[in-house]
Design a protein around this motif. Structure first.
Motif, short mmCIF file in Angstrom:
data_model
loop_
_atom_site.label_atom_id
_atom_site.label_comp_id
_atom_site.label_asym_id
_atom_site.label_seq_id
_atom_site.Cartn_x
_atom_site.Cartn_y
_atom_site.Cartn_z
N LYS A 1 0.82 -1.22 0.00
CA LYS A 1 0.00 0.00 0.00
C LYS A 1 0.86 1.28 0.00
N GLY A 2 1.89 1.27 -0.81
CA GLY A 2 2.69 2.49 -0.96
C GLY A 2 3.81 2.64 0.07
N TYR A 3 3.82 1.85 1.10
CA TYR A 3 4.91 1.94 2.08
C TYR A 3 6.15 1.23 1.52
N TYR B 1 2.25 1.50 10.90
CA TYR B 1 1.24 2.54 10.67
C TYR B 1 -0.20 2.00 10.77
N GLU B 2 -0.34 0.69 10.67
CA GLU B 2 -1.70 0.12 10.76
C GLU B 2 -2.17 -0.01 12.22
N GLN B 3 -1.29 0.33 13.17
CA GLN B 3 -1.64 0.02 14.56
C GLN B 3 -2.88 0.72 15.11
N PRO B 4 -3.16 1.97 14.72
CA PRO B 4 -4.43 2.52 15.23
C PRO B 4 -5.60 1.61 14.87
N GLU B 5 -5.57 1.08 13.65
CA GLU B 5 -6.66 0.22 13.18
C GLU B 5 -6.61 -1.17 13.83
N SER B 6 -5.41 -1.75 13.91
CA SER B 6 -5.34 -3.12 14.47
C SER B 6 -5.67 -3.11 15.96
N CYS C 1 19.67 -2.55 5.61
CA CYS C 1 19.31 -3.95 5.90
C CYS C 1 18.02 -4.34 5.18
N ASP C 2 17.85 -5.64 5.02
CA ASP C 2 16.64 -6.16 4.38
C ASP C 2 15.56 -6.28 5.45
N ILE C 3 14.82 -5.21 5.64
CA ILE C 3 13.96 -5.07 6.82
C ILE C 3 12.86 -6.13 6.91
N ASP C 4 12.20 -6.41 5.81
CA ASP C 4 11.09 -7.38 5.89
C ASP C 4 11.57 -8.82 5.93
N LYS C 5 12.81 -9.03 5.50
CA LYS C 5 13.33 -10.41 5.49
C LYS C 5 14.72 -10.44 6.10
N PRO C 6 14.83 -10.17 7.39
CA PRO C 6 16.17 -10.17 8.02
C PRO C 6 16.84 -11.52 7.90
N ARG C 7 18.16 -11.47 7.82
CA ARG C 7 18.91 -12.72 7.58
C ARG C 7 18.62 -13.74 8.69
#
Ligand code: G6P
Length: 608
Positions: free
Chosen positions: A246-248, A257-262, A593-599
């Motif tokens: 979603k653009g992030y 950023y989804e935390q208010p909703e979650s 660093c590869d943030i979404d897939k850390p080693r």
């Protein structure tokens, strides 16, 4: 941990397999591969590294097939190399197998098969399955698979095909998750429904020791005694499975950023203002038992464990229960007294973490009431527990957990409030808690409006090699979780510590190169935190604090301070963790660093 996808139908299989692998990549990204049958030949393509490498390799190949199996790997046996990648094949390259799990007796079987002249190519446990099936095969794959699986000790989700048997894929489950998707004259199987939900919303959740046989226009499910089972097809209703960034820039940032909703989803429809209490439909069937529980044990791993640690403090504040929090991987081996007066609560985003699953199976054997707080609907933990509460937070793809942590904390508070109101929590106290919960989404949004400062401070500290995180009481788990976020995604050494314990060891590490993140809200621990900060300053240590705007002394003493809105003490950690999630995120981004897939990590850890 390892993702599996299979397709059997009339469409081109490879695009479906590749699409599924991309969605399963959070489960492991050491290597990827697929096997399809083209004109009676078993065509196996695999590469080391991410699914994008496999995509690049297959782009140069012309392969047409309408059934196949694929895998993305988190290495257990054998280093990440092409030869150790799945699918694995038998001696004659007829049988292909992909596997999620661990075969514990593989060496014994391997030795036997070597004596029978089978030749092995890889160091993996999985390869023995292909050879064992080959050994048992005399024209009927189903029979050979059934016979072979009976020899295996361990956990597995398997997908198997044979080049000589047109449009047949066999799926077997024991311990590792696998879901069958039912389409119109096409069938799918995957480690989670997200990988196949673009094609069908009709799912069958296999239980352990069940086998599915998928053909091009029919399927059936059997048990290990070869009996056909009448399994229910469940309709996946949730829209949440159509996910993108979603653009992030990263899933992790999107999820922060989804935390208010979650957070709102965690309490939506679950608060009864007029009675100062929570209402949790999932716990209603066991509410009478819950009222009489004497002891409560929370079991979980990773970030969910830190939520559980805080859960203990919340339960102790709101209930009279004797509460413990245990690492699932330790719990299952301990000699604990468990009976029907004990409730064991599993906290798990994925609902399939092997240690947590093993822990609650142990508790079930001893008669404890099993509860769960789980995000993945229909997952193994959701199925095995007697009752539970779903997070309804949507999929969390970033390997470092963010929105599930805060969602778990809200739900733990709701459960503690529910029990506490049968005990000594008054209507007024209950109402105050409810009011505070309701304000959380807007308070989190307020923090998320001011992220430039967090980004700037992160830039300043990106080059440091070590960090200490300290907090007291409710914010001791925040220190642990803040440190975990940093080490997971930036590979910086970070230690979380109870601030009071600092003087018993970690203070010896402090100097100008070892900054401390102090979680010091304006609560009853403030004075003690001020003392700890002074001790660090006296040793030239830098202080980055997470505090409230009215905690002037903390702000003055700190080199840098993140201020967050104030809420009641039990909920304050939900707000305090947000800047620390972002701090870790921006540092990791600055370090490339590869943030979404850390080693070396995986989102869903299905090995013990
Ligand atoms: C892995 C993930 C963590 C997660 C932990 C427990 O280590 O990387 O983010 O907290 O597993 O997972 P669960 O699904 O049981 O919450």
């Amino acid at each position: 941990m390892c993702g599996i996808i299979s397709y059997c139908g009339k469409r081109e299989a490879i695009p479906i397999l590749m699409d599924g692998l991309k969605k399963l990549e959070y489960r492991g990204y050491d290597s990827a591969g697929f096997a399809v049958v083209e004109n009676g030949n078993n065509v196996v393509v695999k590469t080391v590294g991410k699914v994008s490498n496999l995509e690049a390799k297959r782009a140069g190949l012309q392969i047409n097939s309408s059934f196949g199996i694929a895998h993305t790997r988190w290495a257990t046996h054998g280093k990440p190399s092409e030869v150790n990648s799945h699918p694995h094949t038998d001696c004659h390259n007829k049988i292909s197998v992909v596997h999620n799990g661990i075969i514990e007796n593989y060496l014994e079987i391997k030795e036997e098969l070597i004596k029978k002249n089978h030749t092995f190519k890889s160091e993996t446990d999985t390869e023995i399955i292909a050879h064992l099936i080959e050994d048992n095969f005399s024209g009927d794959l189903e029979v050979a698979v059934l016979k072979s699986v009976k020899r295996l000790v361990g956990t597995f989700g398997l997908a198997i095909l044979h080049a000589d048997i047109d449009h047949q894929i066999i799926i077997v489950k024991r311990g590792s998750p696998i879901i069958i998707g039912i389409g119109e004259d096409e069938y799918f199987a995957a480690s989670d429904s997200n990988a196949i939900s673009a094609y069908t919303n009709r799912m069958i959740y296999l239980s352990d020791d069940e086998m599915a046989v998928l053909n091009s226009n029919s399927y059936y499910i059997k048990d290990m005694r070869n009996q056909i089972l009448d399994k229910q097809i469940e309709i996946l209703e949730e829209e949440i499975f159509k996910e993108d960034k979603k653009g992030y820039e990263h899933y992790m940032l999107k999820e922060i950023y989804e935390q208010p909703e979650s957070i709102e989803n965690a309490f939506r429809g679950r608060l009864i203002e007029g009675e100062g209490v929570s209402k949790l439909g999932g716990l209603e069937p066991v509410i009478d038992r819950l009222k009489n529980i004497k002891k409560f044990i929370i079991v979980s791993c990773g970030t969910s464990y830190y939520a559980g640690l805080l859960g203990r403090y919340i339960f102790e504040t709101l209930t009279e229960l004797n509460v413990e929090t245990e690492l699932a991987s330790e719990f299952r081996y301990r000699r604990l007294h468990l009976d029907e007066n004990v409730a064991v609560l599993a906290l798990s985003q994925s609902g399939e973490t092997a240690d947590t699953l093993a822990a609650i199976k142990e508790a079930k054997r001893k008669g404890a009431l099993l509860l769960g707080i789980v995000n993945m609907v229909g997952s193994a933990i959701a199925q095995i527990t007697d009752a539970g509460v779903y997070n309804h937070a949507g999929p969390e793809i970033g390997v470092a957990s963010t929105k599930i942590y805060t969602s778990q904390l809200v739900i733990l508070t709701l459960i503690a409030l529910l029990i506490g109101r049968y005990q000594s929590v008054s209507f007024i106290e209950g109402s105050e808690i409810i009011n505070a919960i309701r304000k959380l989404p807007s308070q989190v949004s307020e923090i998320l409006k001011n992220t430039e400062q967090i980004e700037e401070i992160a830039l300043k500290y990106s080059k440091y090699r070590d960090f200490l995180y300290i907090g007291r009481l409710f914010n001791y788990p925040t220190a642990l979780e803040g440190a975990l976020k940093l080490k997971e995604i930036s590979y910086i050494h970070a230690e979380g510590y109870a601030a009071g314990e600092m003087k018993h060891g970690p203070i010896s590490l402090i100097d100008q190169n070892f900054p401390t993140v102090a979680i010091a809200p304006n609560d009853l621990t403030l004075d003690k935190m001020i003392s700890n900060i002074q001790e660090i300053k006296a040793r030239d240590g830098k202080i980055i604090s997470v505090t409230n705007a009215d905690a002037h002394r903390i702000i003055e003493m700190s080199d840098d301070a993140f201020t967050v809105p104030r809420t009641i003490d039990i909920l304050q950690p939900i707000l305090n963790i947000i800047p620390l999630q972002l701090f870790a995120y921006y540092i990791a981004r600055n370090r490339g660093c590869d943030i979404d897939k850390p080693r070396n990590l995986a989102k869903s850890v299905t090995v013990e």
